[in-house]
Design a protein around this motif. Sequence first.
Motif, PDB file in Angstrom:
ATOM      1  N   LEU A   1       0.826  -1.206   0.000  1.00 35.71           N
ATOM      2  CA  LEU A   1       0.000   0.000   0.000  1.00 35.71           C
ATOM      3  C   LEU A   1       0.861   1.258   0.000  1.00 35.71           C
ATOM      4  CD1 LEU A   1      -2.939   1.174   0.270  1.00 35.71           C
ATOM      5  CD2 LEU A   1      -2.566   1.135   2.741  1.00 35.71           C
ATOM      6  N   GLY A   2       1.962   1.226   0.737  1.00 31.61           N
ATOM      7  CA  GLY A   2       2.820   2.399   0.814  1.00 31.61           C
ATOM      8  C   GLY A   2       3.744   2.554  -0.374  1.00 31.61           C
ATOM      9  N   TYR A   3       4.542   1.544  -0.658  1.00 32.58           N
ATOM     10  CA  TYR A   3       5.573   1.665  -1.673  1.00 32.58           C
ATOM     11  C   TYR A   3       5.036   1.624  -3.100  1.00 32.58           C
ATOM     12  CZ  TYR A   3       9.272   1.334   1.805  1.00 32.58           C
ATOM     13  OH  TYR A   3      10.111   1.584   2.855  1.00 32.58           O
ATOM     14  N   SER A   4       3.814   1.159  -3.298  1.00 36.14           N
ATOM     15  CA  SER A   4       3.243   1.171  -4.640  1.00 36.14           C
ATOM     16  C   SER A   4       2.682   2.530  -5.029  1.00 36.14           C
ATOM     17  CB  SER A   4       2.128   0.122  -4.740  1.00 36.14           C
ATOM     18  OG  SER A   4       1.035   0.472  -3.916  1.00 36.14           O
ATOM     19  N   GLY A   5       2.564   3.443  -4.080  1.00 32.43           N
ATOM     20  CA  GLY A   5       1.979   4.747  -4.352  1.00 32.43           C
ATOM     21  C   GLY A   5       0.481   4.799  -4.152  1.00 32.43           C
ATOM     22  N   LEU A   6      -0.157   3.678  -3.803  1.00 29.18           N
ATOM     23  CA  LEU A   6      -1.599   3.687  -3.561  1.00 29.18           C
ATOM     24  C   LEU A   6      -1.961   4.557  -2.365  1.00 29.18           C
ATOM     25  CD1 LEU A   6      -2.512  -0.075  -4.172  1.00 29.18           C
ATOM     26  CD2 LEU A   6      -2.957   1.875  -5.679  1.00 29.18           C
ATOM     27  N   MET A   7      -1.040   4.685  -1.424  1.00 27.05           N
ATOM     28  CA  MET A   7      -1.311   5.512  -0.253  1.00 27.05           C
ATOM     29  C   MET A   7      -1.492   6.966  -0.639  1.00 27.05           C
ATOM     30  SD  MET A   7      -1.842   4.966   2.906  1.00 27.05           S
ATOM     31  CE  MET A   7      -2.467   6.184   4.069  1.00 27.05           C
ATOM     32  N   SER A   8      -0.771   7.427  -1.669  1.00 28.47           N
ATOM     33  CA  SER A   8      -0.935   8.801  -2.130  1.00 28.47           C
ATOM     34  C   SER A   8      -2.348   9.049  -2.631  1.00 28.47           C
ATOM     35  CB  SER A   8       0.077   9.110  -3.243  1.00 28.47           C
ATOM     36  OG  SER A   8       1.399   8.955  -2.786  1.00 28.47           O
ATOM     37  N   VAL A   9      -2.934   8.056  -3.275  1.00 27.66           N
ATOM     38  CA  VAL A   9      -4.323   8.167  -3.725  1.00 27.66           C
ATOM     39  C   VAL A   9      -5.270   8.086  -2.535  1.00 27.66           C
ATOM     40  CG1 VAL A   9      -6.085   7.159  -5.221  1.00 27.66           C
ATOM     41  CG2 VAL A   9      -3.688   7.151  -5.936  1.00 27.66           C
ATOM     42  N   PHE A  10      -4.949   7.212  -1.609  1.00 33.33           N
ATOM     43  CA  PHE A  10      -5.789   7.009  -0.433  1.00 33.33           C
ATOM     44  C   PHE A  10      -5.811   8.245   0.453  1.00 33.33           C
ATOM     45  CE2 PHE A  10      -6.669   4.572   3.615  1.00 33.33           C
ATOM     46  CZ  PHE A  10      -7.982   4.298   3.280  1.00 33.33           C
ATOM     47  N   LEU A  11      -4.752   9.057   0.402  1.00 37.99           N
ATOM     48  CA  LEU A  11      -4.686  10.261   1.235  1.00 37.99           C
ATOM     49  C   LEU A  11      -5.814  11.244   0.923  1.00 37.99           C
ATOM     50  CD1 LEU A  11      -0.858  11.092   1.345  1.00 37.99           C
ATOM     51  CD2 LEU A  11      -2.284  10.238   3.208  1.00 37.99           C
ATOM     52  N   ARG A  12      -6.347  11.188  -0.283  1.00 42.44           N
ATOM     53  CA  ARG A  12      -7.420  12.106  -0.644  1.00 42.44           C
ATOM     54  C   ARG A  12      -8.689  11.833   0.146  1.00 42.44           C
ATOM     55  NH1 ARG A  12      -6.644  11.368  -7.217  1.00 42.44           N
ATOM     56  NH2 ARG A  12      -4.423  11.948  -7.285  1.00 42.44           N
ATOM     57  N   LEU A  13      -8.812  10.640   0.679  1.00 41.11           N
ATOM     58  CA  LEU A  13     -10.008  10.281   1.441  1.00 41.11           C
ATOM     59  C   LEU A  13      -9.833  10.498   2.943  1.00 41.11           C
ATOM     60  CD1 LEU A  13     -10.856   6.884  -0.319  1.00 41.11           C
ATOM     61  CD2 LEU A  13     -11.672   9.173  -0.910  1.00 41.11           C
ATOM     62  N   ILE A  14      -8.602  10.738   3.385  1.00 42.21           N
ATOM     63  CA  ILE A  14      -8.318  10.827   4.820  1.00 42.21           C
ATOM     64  C   ILE A  14      -8.188  12.288   5.220  1.00 42.21           C
ATOM     65  CG2 ILE A  14      -6.746  10.134   6.654  1.00 42.21           C
ATOM     66  CD1 ILE A  14      -5.888   7.803   4.933  1.00 42.21           C
ATOM     67  N   ASN A  15      -9.067  12.724   6.078  1.00 45.91           N
ATOM     68  CA  ASN A  15      -9.074  14.081   6.596  1.00 45.91           C
ATOM     69  C   ASN A  15      -9.311  14.025   8.099  1.00 45.91           C
ATOM     70  OD1 ASN A  15      -8.819  15.457   4.004  1.00 45.91           O
ATOM     71  ND2 ASN A  15     -10.913  14.767   3.603  1.00 45.91           N
ATOM     72  N   PRO A  16      -9.156  15.146   8.804  1.00 44.08           N
ATOM     73  CA  PRO A  16      -9.380  15.129  10.257  1.00 44.08           C
ATOM     74  C   PRO A  16     -10.741  14.600  10.673  1.00 44.08           C
ATOM     75  CG  PRO A  16      -8.296  17.153   9.619  1.00 44.08           C
ATOM     76  CD  PRO A  16      -8.622  16.436   8.348  1.00 44.08           C
ATOM     77  N   VAL A  17     -11.772  14.848   9.867  1.00 42.23           N
ATOM     78  CA  VAL A  17     -13.107  14.374  10.220  1.00 42.23           C
ATOM     79  C   VAL A  17     -13.175  12.847  10.148  1.00 42.23           C
ATOM     80  CG1 VAL A  17     -15.560  14.584   9.649  1.00 42.23           C
ATOM     81  CG2 VAL A  17     -14.059  16.536   9.361  1.00 42.23           C
ATOM     82  N   VAL A  18     -12.266  12.218   9.413  1.00 45.56           N
ATOM     83  CA  VAL A  18     -12.189  10.759   9.359  1.00 45.56           C
ATOM     84  C   VAL A  18     -11.277  10.235  10.461  1.00 45.56           C
ATOM     85  CG1 VAL A  18     -11.512   8.780   7.953  1.00 45.56           C
ATOM     86  CG2 VAL A  18     -12.650  10.733   6.888  1.00 45.56           C
ATOM     87  N   VAL A  19     -10.143  10.893  10.662  1.00 46.51           N
ATOM     88  CA  VAL A  19      -9.160  10.415  11.632  1.00 46.51           C
ATOM     89  C   VAL A  19      -9.703  10.514  13.056  1.00 46.51           C
ATOM     90  CG1 VAL A  19      -6.862  10.827  12.587  1.00 46.51           C
ATOM     91  CG2 VAL A  19      -7.236  11.001  10.122  1.00 46.51           C
ATOM     92  N   ALA A  20     -10.398  11.598  13.375  1.00 43.54           N
ATOM     93  CA  ALA A  20     -10.821  11.854  14.754  1.00 43.54           C
ATOM     94  C   ALA A  20     -11.718  10.750  15.313  1.00 43.54           C
ATOM     95  CB  ALA A  20     -11.507  13.222  14.833  1.00 43.54           C
ATOM     96  N   PRO A  21     -12.859  10.438  14.692  1.00 44.53           N
ATOM     97  CA  PRO A  21     -13.692   9.381  15.285  1.00 44.53           C
ATOM     98  C   PRO A  21     -13.071   7.996  15.208  1.00 44.53           C
ATOM     99  CG  PRO A  21     -14.594  10.071  13.172  1.00 44.53           C
ATOM    100  CD  PRO A  21     -13.482  11.014  13.483  1.00 44.53           C
ATOM    101  N   THR A  22     -12.226   7.749  14.185  1.00 54.41           N
ATOM    102  CA  THR A  22     -11.601   6.430  14.067  1.00 54.41           C
ATOM    103  C   THR A  22     -10.684   6.159  15.246  1.00 54.41           C
ATOM    104  OG1 THR A  22     -11.691   6.577  11.646  1.00 54.41           O
ATOM    105  CG2 THR A  22     -10.183   4.969  12.597  1.00 54.41           C
ATOM    106  N   LEU A  23      -9.828   7.132  15.581  1.00 54.24           N
ATOM    107  CA  LEU A  23      -8.922   6.944  16.713  1.00 54.24           C
ATOM    108  C   LEU A  23      -9.659   6.981  18.033  1.00 54.24           C
ATOM    109  CD1 LEU A  23      -5.759   8.979  15.668  1.00 54.24           C
ATOM    110  CD2 LEU A  23      -6.354   6.601  15.252  1.00 54.24           C
ATOM    111  N   ALA A  24     -10.673   7.825  18.139  1.00 56.47           N
ATOM    112  CA  ALA A  24     -11.451   7.874  19.376  1.00 56.47           C
ATOM    113  C   ALA A  24     -12.133   6.542  19.642  1.00 56.47           C
ATOM    114  CB  ALA A  24     -12.483   8.996  19.300  1.00 56.47           C
ATOM    115  N   ALA A  25     -12.597   5.885  18.585  1.00 59.18           N
ATOM    116  CA  ALA A  25     -13.258   4.587  18.751  1.00 59.18           C
ATOM    117  C   ALA A  25     -12.293   3.518  19.243  1.00 59.18           C
ATOM    118  CB  ALA A  25     -13.889   4.153  17.426  1.00 59.18           C
ATOM    119  N   VAL A  26     -10.992   3.665  18.926  1.00 56.76           N
ATOM    120  CA  VAL A  26     -10.005   2.694  19.407  1.00 56.76           C
ATOM    121  C   VAL A  26      -9.960   2.700  20.924  1.00 56.76           C
ATOM    122  CG1 VAL A  26      -7.565   2.060  19.423  1.00 56.76           C
ATOM    123  CG2 VAL A  26      -8.634   2.843  17.305  1.00 56.76           C
ATOM    124  N   GLY A  27      -9.906   3.890  21.520  1.00 58.50           N
ATOM    125  CA  GLY A  27      -9.861   3.974  22.972  1.00 58.50           C
ATOM    126  C   GLY A  27     -11.179   3.618  23.633  1.00 58.50           C
TER     127      GLY A  27
END
Length: 707
Positions: free
Chosen positions: A291-317
């Motif tokens: 996922l990282g070295y193929s460059g797919l992560m660069s495409v995936f970054l377009r979907l990841i924003n603070p509104v996605v990161v915040a509840p995802t990490l909060a749900a872990v705890g």
Amino acid sequence: MSNSDPKVGPKPGQWPPAPESAAMPPSSWAKRTGFRPKFSGETNASDSGQISLPPRPTEQKNSQPDVEAGRVRATLPQPPPAPPPAAVNGTDKAVVVPAENKDQTVVKRRRDSDGGSGGGAKKDGLGHGANGAGPNGVPEGPRRAVVRNEEVIDVEDDGFVRGRHTHMKYELRDTPGLVPIGLYGFQHYLSILGSLILIPLVIVPAMGGTHEDTSMVVSTVLFVSGVTTLLHTSFGSRLPLIQGPSFVYLAPALAIINSPEFQGLNGNNFKHIMKELQGAIIIASAFQTILGYSGLMSVFLRLINPVVVAPTLAAVGLSFYSYGFPRAGTCLEIGVVQILLVIMFSLYLRKISVFGHRIFLIYAVPLGLAITWAAAFLLTEAGVYSYKGCDVNVPASNIISDHCRKHVSSMKHCRVDTSYALKSSPWFRFPYPLQWGTPVFEWKMALVMCAVSIISSVDSVGSYHASSLLAASGPPTPGVVSRGIGLEGLCSVLAGLWGTGTGSTTLTENVHTIAVTKMGSRRAVELGACALILLSLIGKVGGFIASIPEVMVAALLCFMWAMLSALGLSNLRYSEAGSSRNIIIVGLSLFFSLSVPAYFQQYGISPNTNLSVPSYLHPYIVASHGPFRSKYEGLNYFLNTLLSLNMVIAFLVAVILDNTVPGSQQERGVYVWSETEAARREPAITKDYELPFRVSRILRWVKWVGF
């Protein structure tokens, strides 16, 4: 932003603070996306470790952005209000000397820590000399605003502000000397000790391992964490981030441990289950590497924003609430005191400094553990938990006396001399790969771990962005982020080969530690990693950590998981947290992250069902009774297990809603990454993220994993 018209510029002197201050313009690398939050992490961190903005004067404007509609809303012109004091706490004043016109503004370059500052005056791109000197070396006078000697606000020729984090004691490439970086590196690792050692203390007993097994896994975790941290700071993102066992991998690991096929095992369950975990982690890590070295992560970054990161990490705890206090409550006089001490140190005593260090804030977890452990040891030695005629080594099922049965919980959970891990541990032990045996590969377990590796990558993306705002000269490029994720996958492969029980990823708590300790030097993190490797070779260190009583582990986890949830939600500061769009998305993500897994975890279980696992592990046996019951057992296992993980549901809901519901970039808080070509023209950014030993030049053609 300086006003070019001297008639409407700020007047000299001090003014009372304005009732409301406008949003501070973002630095140049953020303005291209229209990201203008009122509370952003692009500026200095306050004394408490929280990232905050210094207030600034409000400009005279004829329009205001409408966050909800994403358009400009016309308003009546207003006179420029008096600028508020630039101190964050409202106590100190900032001296502001306005420039006479925009053409005379000075762009101050970031100090080059690798090469040092030369004796001559260096010129910037505008022809101005360093330190405010003109083209001919003649000083032009002070033209910058210094906020409480913590942050230098440099005004660019286009009127935007670039903040330099001089509040940090040491920045990314600073190498002050062996003694300072040694002390700060030790401080850095000690402050996140809980994140490094607590996961083995949870999963090894769940696998049926002994205290000796726990001691060996702890030593292995310390060794792998040190090695992977050195790899990441050298060939990954190159940010001062510590690699270690992440709580993201804890829930799927417990789900695999409690799989139906492991319930009837006889003999050494620990090694058999560990080999299954190793196989799942290795396959998932290989997927993350691709996922990282193929460059797919660069495409995936377009979907990841603070509104996605915040509840995802909060749900872990939040997902571990069934384990935290129920286990700490088995001995209330120790567990509750442990929690209260950590809260008191981290909140009520956080501003107390000793020799310039806020020891209570930085060392809240180890201090609370040491004091509680000492108190429990004194109570044990005083005979408080010794009952006449009762033996702690006798199984509870064999106890006949009602007197002993009444006190069996105190004997088992409150005493601190029931573990012999320290005595049985050798003085020297070298962790080696495949020490538990050859890994076993099961595709259904590997698929669960592959899905979790995506959540781990989302966690790391948020950490890269937040740490770059604190320690680096600018954010990494998408290629650098992809490179970091790819190397994290390789590091997790090492964790699987050595047998840590979980994958290796960036510790989220590390960003908070950087802000609190004001230590952003990668050299300090690397030196601490070397010390961690040496400690892992001393078997008594692992034995000492393994002897921490379970009730204290649970009490510390209550604090660590609460911190993880809060750190996850703190990512919302990069977006418009007050927007109704974001409020609804985050609220739905958090609610369904708790409610949907509860449906899977409770499906098919009647109140009178006699389960063979402890109550706090019930959420992780869903594979045996979930709602998916097709003729394909592997598919049933994968779907029942995956959809019972809180963080997976939070991520799915957040990423779908955030990328389909209309919203401006400012409202969504789109993460801003440096453009590749622009980063190459910035010497500071290039030196921050380029690979050592001229590897960047060799791999220059691989644009998707670098510059």
